[in-house]
Design a protein around this motif. Structure first.
Motif, PDB file in Angstrom:
ATOM      1  N   ILE A 168       0.824  -1.207   0.000  1.00 35.25           N
ATOM      2  CA  ILE A 168       0.000   0.000   0.000  1.00 35.25           C
ATOM      3  C   ILE A 168       0.859   1.259   0.000  1.00 35.25           C
ATOM      4  CG2 ILE A 168      -1.629   1.351   1.389  1.00 35.25           C
ATOM      5  CD1 ILE A 168      -2.856  -1.321   2.271  1.00 35.25           C
ATOM      6  N   SER A 169       1.944   1.226   0.764  1.00 37.96           N
ATOM      7  CA  SER A 169       2.711   2.448   0.969  1.00 37.96           C
ATOM      8  C   SER A 169       3.873   2.644  -0.009  1.00 37.96           C
ATOM      9  CB  SER A 169       3.250   2.490   2.397  1.00 37.96           C
ATOM     10  OG  SER A 169       4.169   1.426   2.603  1.00 37.96           O
ATOM     11  N   ASN A 170       4.311   1.582  -0.687  1.00 42.23           N
ATOM     12  CA  ASN A 170       5.500   1.693  -1.518  1.00 42.23           C
ATOM     13  C   ASN A 170       5.247   1.081  -2.889  1.00 42.23           C
ATOM     14  OD1 ASN A 170       8.020   1.272  -2.758  1.00 42.23           O
ATOM     15  ND2 ASN A 170       9.049   1.186  -0.775  1.00 42.23           N
ATOM     16  N   GLN A 171       5.241   1.915  -3.902  1.00 46.02           N
ATOM     17  CA  GLN A 171       4.982   1.460  -5.271  1.00 46.02           C
ATOM     18  C   GLN A 171       6.043   0.472  -5.742  1.00 46.02           C
ATOM     19  OE1 GLN A 171       2.229   2.278  -6.812  1.00 46.02           O
ATOM     20  NE2 GLN A 171       2.659   1.209  -8.705  1.00 46.02           N
ATOM     21  N   GLY A 172       7.299   0.670  -5.325  1.00 50.90           N
ATOM     22  CA  GLY A 172       8.381  -0.227  -5.733  1.00 50.90           C
ATOM     23  C   GLY A 172       8.171  -1.641  -5.227  1.00 50.90           C
ATOM     24  N   THR A 173       7.702  -1.768  -3.985  1.00 47.05           N
ATOM     25  CA  THR A 173       7.407  -3.092  -3.425  1.00 47.05           C
ATOM     26  C   THR A 173       6.302  -3.759  -4.221  1.00 47.05           C
ATOM     27  OG1 THR A 173       8.056  -2.338  -1.224  1.00 47.05           O
ATOM     28  CG2 THR A 173       6.720  -4.332  -1.338  1.00 47.05           C
ATOM     29  N   ALA A 174       5.266  -3.005  -4.529  1.00 46.81           N
ATOM     30  CA  ALA A 174       4.146  -3.561  -5.297  1.00 46.81           C
ATOM     31  C   ALA A 174       4.615  -4.045  -6.670  1.00 46.81           C
ATOM     32  CB  ALA A 174       3.044  -2.520  -5.437  1.00 46.81           C
ATOM     33  N   VAL A 175       5.490  -3.279  -7.325  1.00 44.44           N
ATOM     34  CA  VAL A 175       5.982  -3.670  -8.644  1.00 44.44           C
ATOM     35  C   VAL A 175       6.798  -4.948  -8.553  1.00 44.44           C
ATOM     36  CG1 VAL A 175       7.555  -2.996 -10.512  1.00 44.44           C
ATOM     37  CG2 VAL A 175       5.889  -1.354  -9.631  1.00 44.44           C
ATOM     38  N   PRO A 212      -4.234  -6.455  -9.901  1.00 38.17           N
ATOM     39  CA  PRO A 212      -4.642  -7.029 -11.188  1.00 38.17           C
ATOM     40  C   PRO A 212      -4.497  -8.546 -11.230  1.00 38.17           C
ATOM     41  CG  PRO A 212      -2.450  -6.104 -11.380  1.00 38.17           C
ATOM     42  CD  PRO A 212      -2.951  -5.761  -9.989  1.00 38.17           C
ATOM     43  N   ARG A 213      -5.252  -9.145 -12.107  1.00 33.70           N
ATOM     44  CA  ARG A 213      -5.064 -10.569 -12.409  1.00 33.70           C
ATOM     45  C   ARG A 213      -3.711 -10.724 -13.090  1.00 33.70           C
ATOM     46  NH1 ARG A 213      -8.599 -13.857  -9.697  1.00 33.70           N
ATOM     47  NH2 ARG A 213     -10.332 -12.512  -9.230  1.00 33.70           N
ATOM     48  N   PRO A 214      -3.165 -11.938 -13.121  1.00 33.00           N
ATOM     49  CA  PRO A 214      -1.866 -12.125 -13.776  1.00 33.00           C
ATOM     50  C   PRO A 214      -1.862 -11.575 -15.203  1.00 33.00           C
ATOM     51  CG  PRO A 214      -2.440 -14.080 -12.541  1.00 33.00           C
ATOM     52  CD  PRO A 214      -3.644 -13.172 -12.496  1.00 33.00           C
ATOM     53  N   LEU A 215      -0.763 -10.936 -15.536  1.00 33.24           N
ATOM     54  CA  LEU A 215      -0.633 -10.266 -16.820  1.00 33.24           C
ATOM     55  C   LEU A 215       0.123 -11.143 -17.813  1.00 33.24           C
ATOM     56  CD1 LEU A 215       0.513  -6.866 -15.316  1.00 33.24           C
ATOM     57  CD2 LEU A 215      -1.806  -7.478 -16.008  1.00 33.24           C
ATOM     58  N   GLY A 216      -0.250 -11.065 -19.075  1.00 34.75           N
ATOM     59  CA  GLY A 216       0.506 -11.712 -20.133  1.00 34.75           C
ATOM     60  C   GLY A 216       0.270 -13.200 -20.295  1.00 34.75           C
ATOM     61  N   VAL A 217      -0.707 -13.764 -19.599  1.00 30.25           N
ATOM     62  CA  VAL A 217      -1.029 -15.185 -19.762  1.00 30.25           C
ATOM     63  C   VAL A 217      -2.526 -15.323 -20.008  1.00 30.25           C
ATOM     64  CG1 VAL A 217       0.867 -16.035 -18.333  1.00 30.25           C
ATOM     65  CG2 VAL A 217      -1.339 -15.583 -17.288  1.00 30.25           C
ATOM     66  N   VAL A 218      -2.887 -16.391 -20.675  1.00 34.49           N
ATOM     67  CA  VAL A 218      -4.307 -16.664 -20.902  1.00 34.49           C
ATOM     68  C   VAL A 218      -4.886 -17.222 -19.599  1.00 34.49           C
ATOM     69  CG1 VAL A 218      -5.955 -18.048 -22.211  1.00 34.49           C
ATOM     70  CG2 VAL A 218      -3.917 -17.127 -23.337  1.00 34.49           C
ATOM     71  N   ILE A 219      -5.950 -16.603 -19.122  1.00 34.86           N
ATOM     72  CA  ILE A 219      -6.621 -17.072 -17.912  1.00 34.86           C
ATOM     73  C   ILE A 219      -7.636 -18.130 -18.334  1.00 34.86           C
ATOM     74  CG2 ILE A 219      -8.071 -16.418 -15.967  1.00 34.86           C
ATOM     75  CD1 ILE A 219      -6.801 -13.630 -16.099  1.00 34.86           C
ATOM     76  N   LEU A 220      -7.458 -19.348 -17.831  1.00 33.69           N
ATOM     77  CA  LEU A 220      -8.290 -20.464 -18.267  1.00 33.69           C
ATOM     78  C   LEU A 220      -9.499 -20.725 -17.372  1.00 33.69           C
ATOM     79  CD1 LEU A 220      -5.504 -23.024 -19.244  1.00 33.69           C
ATOM     80  CD2 LEU A 220      -6.722 -21.417 -20.717  1.00 33.69           C
ATOM     81  N   GLY A 221      -9.533 -20.150 -16.199  1.00 36.02           N
ATOM     82  CA  GLY A 221     -10.639 -20.423 -15.275  1.00 36.02           C
ATOM     83  C   GLY A 221     -11.634 -19.282 -15.229  1.00 36.02           C
ATOM     84  N   ASP A 222     -12.701 -19.509 -14.472  1.00 36.57           N
ATOM     85  CA  ASP A 222     -13.702 -18.470 -14.246  1.00 36.57           C
ATOM     86  C   ASP A 222     -13.240 -17.580 -13.106  1.00 36.57           C
ATOM     87  OD1 ASP A 222     -15.357 -19.597 -16.168  1.00 36.57           O
ATOM     88  OD2 ASP A 222     -16.312 -20.928 -14.715  1.00 36.57           O
ATOM     89  N   TRP A 223     -13.386 -16.282 -13.254  1.00 35.93           N
ATOM     90  CA  TRP A 223     -12.975 -15.372 -12.211  1.00 35.93           C
ATOM     91  C   TRP A 223     -13.742 -14.076 -12.351  1.00 35.93           C
ATOM     92  CZ3 TRP A 223     -11.027 -10.797 -14.007  1.00 35.93           C
ATOM     93  CH2 TRP A 223     -10.589 -10.790 -15.322  1.00 35.93           C
ATOM     94  N   SER A 224     -13.744 -13.325 -11.270  1.00 32.17           N
ATOM     95  CA  SER A 224     -14.316 -11.990 -11.302  1.00 32.17           C
ATOM     96  C   SER A 224     -13.642 -11.177 -10.213  1.00 32.17           C
ATOM     97  CB  SER A 224     -15.832 -12.022 -11.082  1.00 32.17           C
ATOM     98  OG  SER A 224     -16.129 -12.500  -9.804  1.00 32.17           O
ATOM     99  N   GLY A 225     -13.626  -9.885 -10.381  1.00 31.88           N
ATOM    100  CA  GLY A 225     -13.047  -9.016  -9.365  1.00 31.88           C
ATOM    101  C   GLY A 225     -11.528  -8.977  -9.421  1.00 31.88           C
ATOM    102  N   TYR A 226     -10.964  -8.421  -8.374  1.00 28.16           N
ATOM    103  CA  TYR A 226      -9.520  -8.270  -8.288  1.00 28.16           C
ATOM    104  C   TYR A 226      -8.880  -9.546  -7.758  1.00 28.16           C
ATOM    105  CZ  TYR A 226     -10.686  -3.392  -8.992  1.00 28.16           C
ATOM    106  OH  TYR A 226     -11.177  -2.227  -9.507  1.00 28.16           O
ATOM    107  N   ALA A 227      -7.553  -9.630  -7.880  1.00 28.48           N
ATOM    108  CA  ALA A 227      -6.856 -10.878  -7.611  1.00 28.48           C
ATOM    109  C   ALA A 227      -6.460 -11.086  -6.149  1.00 28.48           C
ATOM    110  CB  ALA A 227      -5.609 -10.970  -8.486  1.00 28.48           C
ATOM    111  N   ASN A 228      -6.058 -10.025  -5.460  1.00 26.82           N
ATOM    112  CA  ASN A 228      -5.529 -10.206  -4.115  1.00 26.82           C
ATOM    113  C   ASN A 228      -6.462  -9.557  -3.113  1.00 26.82           C
ATOM    114  OD1 ASN A 228      -4.003 -10.332  -1.761  1.00 26.82           O
ATOM    115  ND2 ASN A 228      -2.113  -9.773  -2.769  1.00 26.82           N
ATOM    116  N   PRO A 229      -6.876 -10.311  -2.149  1.00 20.38           N
ATOM    117  CA  PRO A 229      -6.562 -11.702  -1.846  1.00 20.38           C
ATOM    118  C   PRO A 229      -7.416 -12.656  -2.675  1.00 20.38           C
ATOM    119  CG  PRO A 229      -7.949 -10.804  -0.122  1.00 20.38           C
ATOM    120  CD  PRO A 229      -7.671  -9.676  -1.089  1.00 20.38           C
ATOM    121  N   SER A 230      -6.953 -13.899  -2.756  1.00 22.08           N
ATOM    122  CA  SER A 230      -7.688 -14.909  -3.513  1.00 22.08           C
ATOM    123  C   SER A 230      -8.936 -15.315  -2.735  1.00 22.08           C
ATOM    124  CB  SER A 230      -6.805 -16.126  -3.761  1.00 22.08           C
ATOM    125  OG  SER A 230      -7.547 -17.138  -4.392  1.00 22.08           O
ATOM    126  N   ARG A 231     -10.070 -14.890  -3.211  1.00 15.76           N
ATOM    127  CA  ARG A 231     -11.320 -15.192  -2.498  1.00 15.76           C
ATOM    128  C   ARG A 231     -11.640 -16.686  -2.434  1.00 15.76           C
ATOM    129  NH1 ARG A 231     -15.416 -10.267  -4.115  1.00 15.76           N
ATOM    130  NH2 ARG A 231     -14.133  -8.628  -3.234  1.00 15.76           N
TER     131      ARG A 231
END
Length: 195
Positions: A24-31, A112-131
């Motif tokens: 939340i506090s550090n963009q570099g950590t998130a990246v 965000p959901r994982p980037l650059g890969v085809v998502i094969l399952g059903d999903w909705s919403g944001y990725a973290n935390p994994s509901r």
């Protein structure tokens, strides 16, 4: 009182809170965390096969809304039949708290959901935390602690739950629905060390 495993899970939960604060506090950590998540999911995407995808989509059903609902209502019914109302209220409170917390955190992080890969399952919403991982962990651990007496049976149930939750987490990585940080946050069967 907490035994040794309870203290270990408490330290792990503290580490997760520190990670979240860093995200939340550090963009570099998130990246950096997003880059790690991407590398892990890309690796799983690189080993996909037709049979592997079929197996992982079957395992993915562990986190489906229907599976979670059946487990939840079965536990509620069993607790009512057994007249364990104190356990019932704790179970309801814990599962509702996990549901509310995962919803709140999803909108705080906007991960965000994982980037650059085809998502094969059903999903909705944001990725973290994994509901799905959070819900399955909460329901199974809540059911175990509500229905199984302290002792051998409960101790035998913990590794079974760990295998089920880990299987779901791996399927989510394989199918590209979640990154490593998303599933690791909730694969911890918290409370496993409480007496």
């Amino acid at each position: 009182p907490l035994n040794r495993s309870g203290r270990i899970w408490l330290v792990a939960a503290g580490g997760i809170l520190v990670l979240w604060a860093g995200l939340i506090s550090n963009q570099g950590t998130a990246v950096r965390v997003l880059e790690l998540d991407h590398a892990v999911v890309a690796w799983f995407a690189g080993i996909r096969t037709g049979l592997g995808t079929d197996v992982m989509q079957t395992v993915h059903a562990l986190g489906s809304r229907w599976t979670v609902r059946v487990l939840f209502w079965s536990t509620v019914a069993a607790l009512v039949v057994l007249r364990r109302f104190r356990h019932l209220f704790v179970f309801l409170g814990a599962t509702l708290a996990v549901t509310a917390l995962t919803g709140l955190l999803a909108y705080i992080f906007v991960w965000p959901r994982p980037l650059g890969v085809v998502i094969l399952g059903d999903w909705s919403g944001y990725a973290n935390p994994s509901r799905p991982v959070a819900a399955l962990t909460a329901i199974l651990m809540g059911g175990l602690y509500s229905l199984a007496p302290a002792g051998r049976l409960r101790q035998l149930g913990k590794p079974v739950i760990a295998v089920l939750v880990t299987s779901l987490a791996v399927s989510l990585l394989y199918l590209g629905e979640n990154g490593l940080s998303d599933v690791l946050t909730w694969t911890n069967p918290a409370g496993g060390g409480a007496q």
